[in-house]
Structure formats: C-alpha cells, structure tokens
Design a protein around this motif. Structure first.
Motif, PDB file in Angstrom:
ATOM      1  N   ARG A 133      31.543 -13.923  69.791  1.00 15.18           N
ATOM      2  CA  ARG A 133      30.542 -13.913  70.863  1.00 15.18           C
ATOM      3  C   ARG A 133      29.659 -15.144  70.733  1.00 15.18           C
ATOM      4  NH1 ARG A 133      28.522  -9.025  73.880  1.00 15.18           N
ATOM      5  NH2 ARG A 133      26.541  -9.542  74.888  1.00 15.18           N
ATOM      6  N   ASP A 211      22.038  -9.183  74.889  1.00 16.09           N
ATOM      7  CA  ASP A 211      22.522  -9.772  73.641  1.00 16.09           C
ATOM      8  C   ASP A 211      21.809  -9.179  72.429  1.00 16.09           C
ATOM      9  OD1 ASP A 211      24.489 -11.473  74.695  1.00 16.09           O
ATOM     10  OD2 ASP A 211      22.997 -12.997  75.202  1.00 16.09           O
ATOM     11  N   TYR A 214      23.366  -5.900  71.667  1.00 18.55           N
ATOM     12  CA  TYR A 214      24.657  -6.132  71.010  1.00 18.55           C
ATOM     13  C   TYR A 214      24.453  -6.434  69.527  1.00 18.55           C
ATOM     14  CZ  TYR A 214      28.712  -8.846  69.480  1.00 18.55           C
ATOM     15  OH  TYR A 214      29.768  -9.341  68.756  1.00 18.55           O
ATOM     16  N   ARG A 217      23.539  -3.529  67.475  1.00 19.53           N
ATOM     17  CA  ARG A 217      24.645  -2.590  67.298  1.00 19.53           C
ATOM     18  C   ARG A 217      25.651  -3.057  66.249  1.00 19.53           C
ATOM     19  NH1 ARG A 217      26.173  -2.770  72.060  1.00 19.53           N
ATOM     20  NH2 ARG A 217      28.131  -3.937  71.931  1.00 19.53           N
TER      21      ARG A 217
END
Length: 229
Positions: A133, A211, A214, A217
């Motif tokens: 990413r 973001d 994310y 997580r």
C-alpha cells in the motif's frame, strides 16, 4: 512465545551493525521475508535500560508505555545476551540496550515495515519484500521538518481522546521532534495522525481517515518505520 533457548535462532537475521540515523532511499525492501523481531516486556517485569552493553543504566522499562499501552521493543542488534532495541526512552538515532533476562521478555515477529519518503510525501507499507500500500502523507514544514531515522510504532490510540485536530486515530512513534515550534505545548513525540497534506505539520505525518483506519488495523505495535528524504 519464544524461550531464551530459541532466541539465537529467532535473531539469525539481525546482522545489521548499526541503526542508520538518516536512511537513504532504497530499491530493495527494508525487512527480510521472515519479519522483524519484537520483544514484549512481560507484565510485572522491569528492565534496566543501558546506552551500551555493560554500561551504566540510563533508565528503567516496565511493561507499559507512557501512554498506557503494552511495551513492544523492536530488536535490531544483539551482542551475547544483550539486545539493542528501538525505544522512545533514547534520543533519535540511538539504540537502547537491555539484557534478555529469563522470564522478562516474550519474543515474536511483525511482518510489516513502514517507509516514509519525505521527498515524495508518501508512506509505503512493505510486506514480504513488496509494497502492499502507498499512502499520501503530510510532512513537517520548514523549521519543524520531520526527522529522518529508524523508529517504531509504540502505541495506537483514538484521536478523539487527544483532541479534534488528530483525526480519527493516532499511531505514536518512538522518535521525537528535536525542533518543536516555539511555544508548542503538545509534546515532542512524533506520530501519524489526521491532518492536511503538504509540508504543513510540526513534524508528524498526516494521513487520511481511510488510510489511518487501515494502519490501525494492520500495523502491529513494534513495527519499524524508516523515515528518509
């Protein structure tokens, strides 16, 4: 859980002789395929922190960070039963050293590493040798630029607990801003949190809500982040 008997095998890949204070841009991934080793301080344990093996103690580490989360220490060097770790208790670019005392630490691995490229204002998430990413980030403005170095994620917290300007979430780093703005009262610790893009911050990295969620997580405590220009 890894015992001290298994520590040597767990740390085979730790052959790096130093921790770079100003890493350069790299074409190769920053973490090997086995992941990076992290030492968690067990509840109830207290470890003396040293500036070098067999030196004088410079502090004491408990099982909790200053923000109340579990303390996870990335292990980046070894010397006998001494572990060179990234910790917020040491200045930027300096390792702290602890002894691998029986029963004091639990060892594991994290599979990700983060790379913040300040010149391109992008945060790359690496996993098993590839970028999974790319995240656009805001960076420090002139006079309070984001410092280069190798740091770690020490805490993950909801931004609402700290103030509306942090956005939804905050990932605290082990590094500090050596040149905070004049009159700044928000503390010197670096973090990734909400905010505007561009060179606008007091040194922290800004990211979007999506973001940040994310990162909250998938990024585990003790994950390393390399920041470079």
């Amino acid at each position: 859980m890894a015992s001290l008997f298994a520590l040597t095998a767990l740390l085979v890949h730790l052959a790096t002789p130093t921790v770079p204070s100003s890493p350069q841009r790299r074409a190769s991934p920053p973490v090997d395929s086995g992941g990076a080793v992290v030492a968690a301080v067990n509840p109830g344990s207290r470890l003396a922190l040293y500036s070098r093996p067999n030196g004088n103690p410079v502090g004491v580490l408990s099982s909790r960070t200053v923000y109340g989360g579990p303390l996870k220490l990335p292990v980046v060097r070894t010397r006998g039963d001494w572990l060179g770790v990234l910790t917020a208790a040491m200045p930027n670019g300096r390792l702290g050293w602890v002894k691998a005392e029986p029963g004091a630490l639990t060892f594991g691995r994290v599979r990700l590493e983060l790379e913040a490229d300040l010149s391109r204002q992008v945060l790359r998430v690496w996993s098993h040798g590839r970028v999974v990413r790319r995240i656009r980030v805001g960076i420090g403005r002139p006079g309070t630029t984001t410092p280069n170095g190798r740091f770690s994620i020490t805490d993950k917290m909801p931004g609402s607990a700290l103030g509306p300007y942090y956005g939804c979430c905050l990932l605290a780093l082990s590094g500090n801003q050596p040149h905070p703005p004049r009159g700044w009262s928000g503390g010197a610790r670096l973090a990734i949190h909400g905010g505007a893009y561009g060179a606008v911050s007091a040194g922290c990295l800004h990211a979007s809500t999506a973001d940040l969620r994310y990162l909250m997580r998938v990024v585990r405590l003790g994950t390393q982040i390399v920041i470079h220009t």
